[in-house]
Structures are given as C-alpha cells and as structure tokens.
Scaffold this motif. Structure first.
Motif, mmCIF file in Angstrom:
data_model
loop_
_atom_site.group_PDB
_atom_site.id
_atom_site.type_symbol
_atom_site.label_atom_id
_atom_site.label_comp_id
_atom_site.label_asym_id
_atom_site.label_seq_id
_atom_site.Cartn_x
_atom_site.Cartn_y
_atom_site.Cartn_z
ATOM 1 N N GLN A 116 0.829 -1.188 0.000
ATOM 2 C CA GLN A 116 0.000 0.000 0.000
ATOM 3 C C GLN A 116 0.871 1.249 0.000
ATOM 4 O O GLN A 116 1.810 1.366 0.772
ATOM 5 N N ASN A 122 -7.378 2.240 1.282
ATOM 6 C CA ASN A 122 -7.480 1.714 2.637
ATOM 7 C C ASN A 122 -7.140 0.231 2.618
ATOM 8 O O ASN A 122 -7.745 -0.531 1.871
ATOM 9 N N GLY A 123 -6.162 -0.162 3.430
ATOM 10 C CA GLY A 123 -5.727 -1.558 3.472
ATOM 11 C C GLY A 123 -6.387 -2.329 4.605
ATOM 12 O O GLY A 123 -6.669 -1.781 5.664
ATOM 13 N N VAL A 132 -6.228 -3.654 -0.707
ATOM 14 C CA VAL A 132 -6.184 -2.198 -0.669
ATOM 15 C C VAL A 132 -7.352 -1.722 -1.530
ATOM 16 O O VAL A 132 -7.391 -1.981 -2.731
ATOM 17 N N MET A 135 -8.819 2.974 -4.023
ATOM 18 C CA MET A 135 -7.574 3.566 -4.513
ATOM 19 C C MET A 135 -7.830 4.746 -5.446
ATOM 20 O O MET A 135 -7.167 5.774 -5.357
#
Length: 196
Positions: A116, A122-123, A132, A135
C-alpha cells in the motif's frame, strides 16, 4: 357551375392552389404517412448504429482480438502471478468517464514493489489476502500489458468472461480500452480468444 375567385387571392392566381395546400389529386395522408415512416426508419437506423453498449476492446500488438461486454459500473479484474514472489495478484479496475481507474488490489503478501502506498486507499486483511480498496488511481484511457510467461498467467476477467493471455501471447503488448458498441456491432463481437 360557375366558380368565383377567392377574394383574398392575389390577382392572376384564381383557381390555383394556395402555398401549403395539398396539390390536386395528392392526398395529405400519403405525404404525412411517408414523412412519419421516413422519420421512424431513420430513428431505428440511428438506434442500431449508435454506440451505446459498454465493452472492453482487447488488442494484441494493435490488432483487435475481441471485446468483453462490461455493464456500466461493473468492475473487471487483471490477475497474474508475481514474477519474483510467485504469489497471485489481482487488480480491480472500473471505467469512469472513458478512463480506467484502479479501484482495488489484492495481494498475498507485500512482495517486491507491492503493498500500500501511503495516502492511497485503505488496506485491510481478508483471509490470506491483503486488500487495498478505494484507490481511485486513474491510469488513463488504455491499459497496456506486457504479457508474462505461462507461469505468470496473465488474465482479464469480467463478471461474464475470462481471457487467459499468457498461454498464447507471452511477451506481446496487449491493450485493453473501454469502448461503446452499437447494437448492430454487438452480435458480431466475440470474447477474445488469442490464437496460439
């Protein structure tokens, strides 16, 4: 029976038809019917040739090898096996305003060049995968892939189809781009089947 000239007619035009009036012996209905039929025919032809159906065009070294239907807001996936770590990777892409946008990446571990990027998405863990999401990485109107060897197993997957690229197109430059197909073109399309 004697006809009297129209009081409103211009001098020398008595007995002639007025502008906009039907010619003698030609019914108004036929002219209107012809105009309506012509309008309907042109509208139907326009509907058949107007590009409205979203799809992905797949090309090998510039030669189109087929199309993958893709409904509005549907996501497609590019999957492959990392050439160094030998672990699978999946990237989900969407079409937005004619551009390809990476929405999510799924990896089995943080390998070489993977993971990431701070501030991008957001992972979270999802079973054996690290995902992830959100994006929003715009990669432009065309995705270009240099297809890996059979062990890399490059694939393009939509909800309705999957194209395996590596068995026949190793080292080829394959492009994927969003297009719209007409209703006439749609039955002629085929899911890409690379020739070996």
């Amino acid at each position: 029976m004697k006809t009297t000239p129209d009081r409103d007619a211009a001098p020398g035009t008595a007995g002639r038809s007025r502008p906009g009036a039907p010619a003698t012996g030609v019914p108004v209905d036929r002219d209107v019917r012809t105009a309506v039929l012509l309008t309907v025919a042109l509208a139907l032809l326009g509907a058949l040739v107007w590009p409205v159906h979203p799809a992905l065009r797949v090309a090998d070294e510039g030669t189109v090898i087929g199309h993958l239907p893709l409904a509005e807001e549907e996501v497609f996936t590019v999957s492959y096996v990392h050439s160094i770590d030998r672990l699978p990777i999946e990237e989900d892409l969407a079409v937005r305003d004619g551009h390809l946008v990476v929405d999510a990446t799924r990896i089995r571990q943080f390998g070489a060049g993977m993971g990431q990027i701070p501030g991008e998405g957001n992972g979270r863990a999802e079973g054996p995968w690290w995902v992830v999401e959100d994006m929003g990485r715009d990669i432009g109107p065309v995705l270009a892939l240099r297809v890996g060897a059979p062990a890399v197993d490059h694939r393009i997957r939509t909800p309705d189809a999957e194209v395996r690229l590596s068995p026949c197109l190793t080292a080829h430059r394959v492009t994927v781009e969003p297009v719209r197909l007409s209703t006439l073109h749609l039955p002629l399309t085929r899911v890409p089947a690379p020739d070996c």
